[in-house]
Write a protein that holds these residues in place. Structure first.
Motif, short mmCIF file in Angstrom:
data_model
loop_
_atom_site.label_atom_id
_atom_site.label_comp_id
_atom_site.label_asym_id
_atom_site.label_seq_id
_atom_site.Cartn_x
_atom_site.Cartn_y
_atom_site.Cartn_z
N HIS A 104 0.81 -1.22 0.00
CA HIS A 104 0.00 0.00 0.00
C HIS A 104 0.85 1.27 0.00
O HIS A 104 0.62 2.19 -0.80
CB HIS A 104 -0.93 0.00 1.22
N GLY A 105 1.83 1.34 0.90
CA GLY A 105 2.62 2.57 1.03
C GLY A 105 3.42 2.89 -0.22
O GLY A 105 3.43 4.03 -0.70
N ARG A 106 4.11 1.90 -0.74
CA ARG A 106 4.91 2.13 -1.95
C ARG A 106 4.03 2.51 -3.13
O ARG A 106 4.43 3.33 -3.97
CB ARG A 106 5.72 0.88 -2.30
N PHE A 107 2.85 1.91 -3.20
CA PHE A 107 1.96 2.22 -4.31
C PHE A 107 1.52 3.68 -4.27
O PHE A 107 1.39 4.32 -5.32
CB PHE A 107 0.74 1.31 -4.30
N ILE A 108 1.27 4.22 -3.09
CA ILE A 108 0.89 5.63 -2.99
C ILE A 108 1.97 6.52 -3.59
O ILE A 108 1.70 7.41 -4.40
CB ILE A 108 0.63 6.02 -1.52
N VAL A 109 3.22 6.29 -3.17
CA VAL A 109 4.33 7.10 -3.67
C VAL A 109 4.48 6.91 -5.18
O VAL A 109 4.67 7.87 -5.93
CB VAL A 109 5.64 6.73 -2.94
N PHE A 215 11.84 -0.20 -9.17
CA PHE A 215 12.32 0.19 -7.84
C PHE A 215 11.25 0.05 -6.76
O PHE A 215 11.59 -0.02 -5.56
CB PHE A 215 12.80 1.65 -7.88
N PHE A 216 9.99 0.01 -7.16
CA PHE A 216 8.91 0.00 -6.17
C PHE A 216 8.29 -1.38 -5.95
O PHE A 216 7.59 -1.57 -4.95
CB PHE A 216 7.82 1.00 -6.58
#
Length: 225
Positions: A104-109, A215-216
């Protein structure tokens, strides 16, 4: 062609995808609640205006927010109902798997970086333009680029609304490859400083997504599955 599904289920609930989708719908309902002049003003005040961004990024006398913030606010605005529905269908079909591959967090960025890259691509093509850019399509284009890198052999169900409405299944690499080629050709053929579809933003967001997914994505998630 309008994607309506794929054969690629996600393993986690795509919480962030739903938050983005619902946020765009709620913002559009707010736009619709305004009088006609207010609707236009919402696009002008919170959309991305290239000239304002490059001339006064941290404060413009005619705008309510610093133009640099419009890199984010413009992603949640839409110019009409069809604009919203088209973007939300692409987001609904493709984003869940990308969120699944990143967390979830990486997807937001990732989503916001793709949206910014898309907007800047279009803005740099016409830096003196005063036409506001709005829509989630730049960020969603990044999602499409990531999907091509991760799931090129998934099958996508498309609605084809031409003389008659029919449905077909096509591999993701074909659908997304043709989509990107169309955006690229249209971006070269269409003047970037005129109102209309921001094809340059779509192409820029797509390429950004192809690169950033490297990278994500979570460790262990393979490319070209």
């Amino acid at each position: 062609m309008i994607p309506i599904g794929d054969n690629n289920p996600s393993h986690r609930t795509p919480v962030v995808t739903w938050v983005f989708l619902i946020s765009c719908v709620l913002v559009f309902l707010w736009q619709l609640s305004l009088p006609e002049a207010g609707f236009r003003a919402s696009v002008t005040q919170f959309g991305l205006i290239p000239r304002a961004l490059f001339q006064a990024p941290f404060g413009h006398p005619d705008l309510l927010i610093p133009p640099v913030l419009s890199l984010f606010t413009s992603m949640f605005l839409h110019g009409g109902l069809l604009h919203l529905i088209g973007n939300m269908m692409f987001l609904y079909v493709f984003a869940n798997n990308i969120e699944d591959s990143m967390g979830h967090g990486r997807f937001i960025v990732f989503y916001f970086l793709c949206g910014m890259a898309a907007a800047l691509t279009q803005a740099l093509m016409a830096p003196d333009s005063t036409i506001p850019m709005v829509g989630a399509s730049g960020a969603i284009s990044g999602v499409l680029g990531a999907y091509l890198m991760l799931h090129p052999f998934a099958w996508i169900r498309l609605l084809m609304p031409y003389i008659v409405i029919f449905f077909i299944w096509v591999p993701a690499w074909l659908m997304l490859g043709l989509w990107f080629a169309f955006q690229l050709l249209q971006s070269m053929a269409s003047p970037a400083d005129q109102a209309g579809v921001a094809f340059g933003a779509h192409a820029g967001g797509f390429v950004a997504g192809m690169v950033l997914v490297l990278f994500f994505k979570r460790p262990g998630v393979r490319l070209f599955r």
